[in-house]
Design a protein around this motif. Sequence first.
Motif, short mmCIF file in Angstrom:
data_model
loop_
_atom_site.label_atom_id
_atom_site.label_comp_id
_atom_site.label_asym_id
_atom_site.label_seq_id
_atom_site.Cartn_x
_atom_site.Cartn_y
_atom_site.Cartn_z
N ILE A 213 0.83 -1.21 0.00
CA ILE A 213 0.00 0.00 0.00
C ILE A 213 0.86 1.25 0.00
N SER A 214 1.92 1.26 0.84
CA SER A 214 2.76 2.45 0.89
C SER A 214 3.44 2.69 -0.45
N SER A 215 3.82 1.61 -1.14
CA SER A 215 4.44 1.77 -2.46
C SER A 215 3.45 2.38 -3.44
N ALA A 216 2.23 1.86 -3.42
CA ALA A 216 1.22 2.37 -4.33
C ALA A 216 0.94 3.84 -4.06
N VAL A 217 0.85 4.20 -2.78
CA VAL A 217 0.58 5.59 -2.42
C VAL A 217 1.69 6.50 -2.95
N MET A 218 2.94 6.03 -2.79
CA MET A 218 4.06 6.86 -3.25
C MET A 218 3.99 7.10 -4.76
N LEU A 219 3.67 6.04 -5.50
CA LEU A 219 3.54 6.18 -6.96
C LEU A 219 2.41 7.13 -7.31
N ILE B 229 8.84 6.08 -13.80
CA ILE B 229 7.49 6.58 -14.05
C ILE B 229 7.46 8.11 -14.01
N GLY B 230 8.19 8.68 -13.03
CA GLY B 230 8.23 10.14 -12.91
C GLY B 230 8.85 10.77 -14.14
N VAL B 231 10.04 10.29 -14.53
CA VAL B 231 10.74 10.88 -15.67
C VAL B 231 9.93 10.63 -16.95
N GLY B 232 9.46 9.38 -17.11
CA GLY B 232 8.68 9.05 -18.31
C GLY B 232 7.45 9.95 -18.40
N GLY B 233 6.76 10.09 -17.27
CA GLY B 233 5.56 10.92 -17.25
C GLY B 233 5.90 12.36 -17.58
#
Lengths: 393, 308
Positions: A30-36, A239-243
């Motif tokens: 859950i914490s990983s998903a929240v961070m993403l 994901i951040g850079v790609g986005g």
Amino acid sequence: MSAPLSSGQLVRLVAAREVSTRLRDKTFLISSAVMLLIILGVLVFQVVLNSSSDESRIGVVGDPGAVGPALEAQGEALGLEVTVVSLDDDAAARTAVEDEDVDAAVLDPTGRAPELLVRESDATVEGVVSGAVGAVALQRVLAEAGVDPGGLPQVTVTALDESSAADGQRTVVAIVGVVLLYSLIILFGQFVAQGVVEEKSSRVVELLLATMRPWQLLAGKILGLGALGLAQITLIAVIGVGGALALDVVDVPGDLVGTVGWVLFWYVLGYALFASLFAVAASLVSRQEDLASVITPTSLVLFVGFFVAIQAATNPSGTLAVVTSFVPGLSPMVMPVRQAAGEVALWEVGVAVVLMVVATVLVVRLGGRVYSGALLRTSGRTKVREALRAGRA
Amino acid sequence: MLEFDGLHKSYGDHHVLEGVGFAVAPGSMFGFCGANGAGKTTTMRIAMGLARPDAGQVRWRGRPLDEEGRRRMGYMPEERGLYPKMRVGEQLTWFARLHGLDAAAAARAAEEWSDRLGLGERRRSRVEELSLGNQQRVQLAAALVSRPEVLILDEPFSGLDPVGVDALADALLDQCRAGVPVVFSSHQLDLVERLCDAVGILARGRMVATGTVDDLRRRGSGGLLRVVAPDAGPGWAAALPGVRVVSERTGDTLLELADGADDQAVLAAALRTGRVSHFARREATLVELFREAVADPAQRTDREEVAA
């Protein structure tokens, strides 16, 4: 039936258990998903913010003539991308504004009493329109008076610091990166610490140490969780850079990738040091309840580094930022910010890295001894000196 | 042979072991007895490499035990220890792998041992969800899952109900029959007497007695004599030559006869006090041997002086 195991195999077995346990841990997932989600949210927010201020449709009643190009030119000067739309009459203009077909409409643009219709007041659009209408009127008046408009003085702009905009953007990326780095080191450092205490409090450590040496257990734990943490921060970075690239949020993609790369690099160094410190501290207690008291000093160092790094973003060449960017433990957070601001020579980075590696080796050496001395003392809290003595024996 | 040879260990000024030594033959079960704090756990921890002896060594098949040797040993610590949140099957597989089994063999062994110890149904449960008795079974399975060459178990029977005791005893006897030397410590001396081929009694850091239970009996007091003479006054037997009064309770007397003492003289003395309802030699139980062996020598001398 059983074959001799090498240290590498034992370390890998321990690491694999850590990873598979965490991958099935709901809190972690859950914490990983929240961070993403937060990272994606920041990106979308940027896009919305940019698009709302960057474009504007301005309606002009009748033939725009010279007013059209003038509106576009004024818009460009104020950072607004203007699209000029021709409207039939005042009534059509009113409808278009009310229907949000256009952001604003200019009535009688070249006449005596030009009027601007907007739904609500917008300083940028107003500035663009009055500037454009004024400029066209001025030209017409000058032409009628027989004066050459080219003779008017023009302002030429020379930017002394060409790179400042790109620096700013890199610094923002570095700050986001340092926030991530700080959160993940805390998160995974806690995992390491909790794992060490879990093994002590459940006494399983005695069974483990009958088959392996303390350093193998420690190494497996730190490497396993470290690999998981690195995978997580890399995923977020990709994901951040790609986005950011896909949504066109950044101006200089190369700088972005470079800064993110350095954050990842410092994450690895920072994690290695702090995870070892957390593990050694945790080995001194036997109950989860006592954990907070022994890891607080280490968490504080981490927090100070984080705080200084945020400060450094506003003043990357200040004494505080420069000095702390060399201090092991603080450098993983301060140095990437200074690097992003473009204030650092490569040799400085080298020195900081070497100091960090030396500190980590010392912690692992000395801490490893405390760890092995304290592991089997499952009553209450062990003093560092006792643990050191037991570790040597 | 599994040999414990001259183990010394002290923590600071506290001497825990002062020359502990004994040997266990393959396929035999060795019961390790001693009062609390006598040093049993320390001895076993030394064998498992969890404590380093100040002197002495533990050998298996003539070679000092090293890490590789210990990987072929099964161990059950006194403080039970398992990962509480890990599932039974995964946990057993993992421990088997730590002992050097490959992934497939480890999974097979985990399945086999959880079935054999009646945990087949609970393979997918987390350890913390199991009852204490079942957790104990998992602990034993963790010691057995790697098909160890040697078993060292610290208080394996403590906390088990009688059914659990029988199941564990059967499992250990199976191991013994397969040629594995088994060393276990226990305070349940009746159990030790029933299961073990050999017994060692540890007191004050030394082995005060080792051998089969029969050996200990022979070496010990040479047999006890129980005489029930309801009308006898206190101290009726105290003056008889070669006789020591072990206990005396309203006419029910336990006597220890020195070598060559005449039991018929004791019977005659008893008859002089009146009716004798019981007169028989009795073999000492392990509990009595244990009490005698671990009794502080200073106190024993006192008692003997009082008795004499």
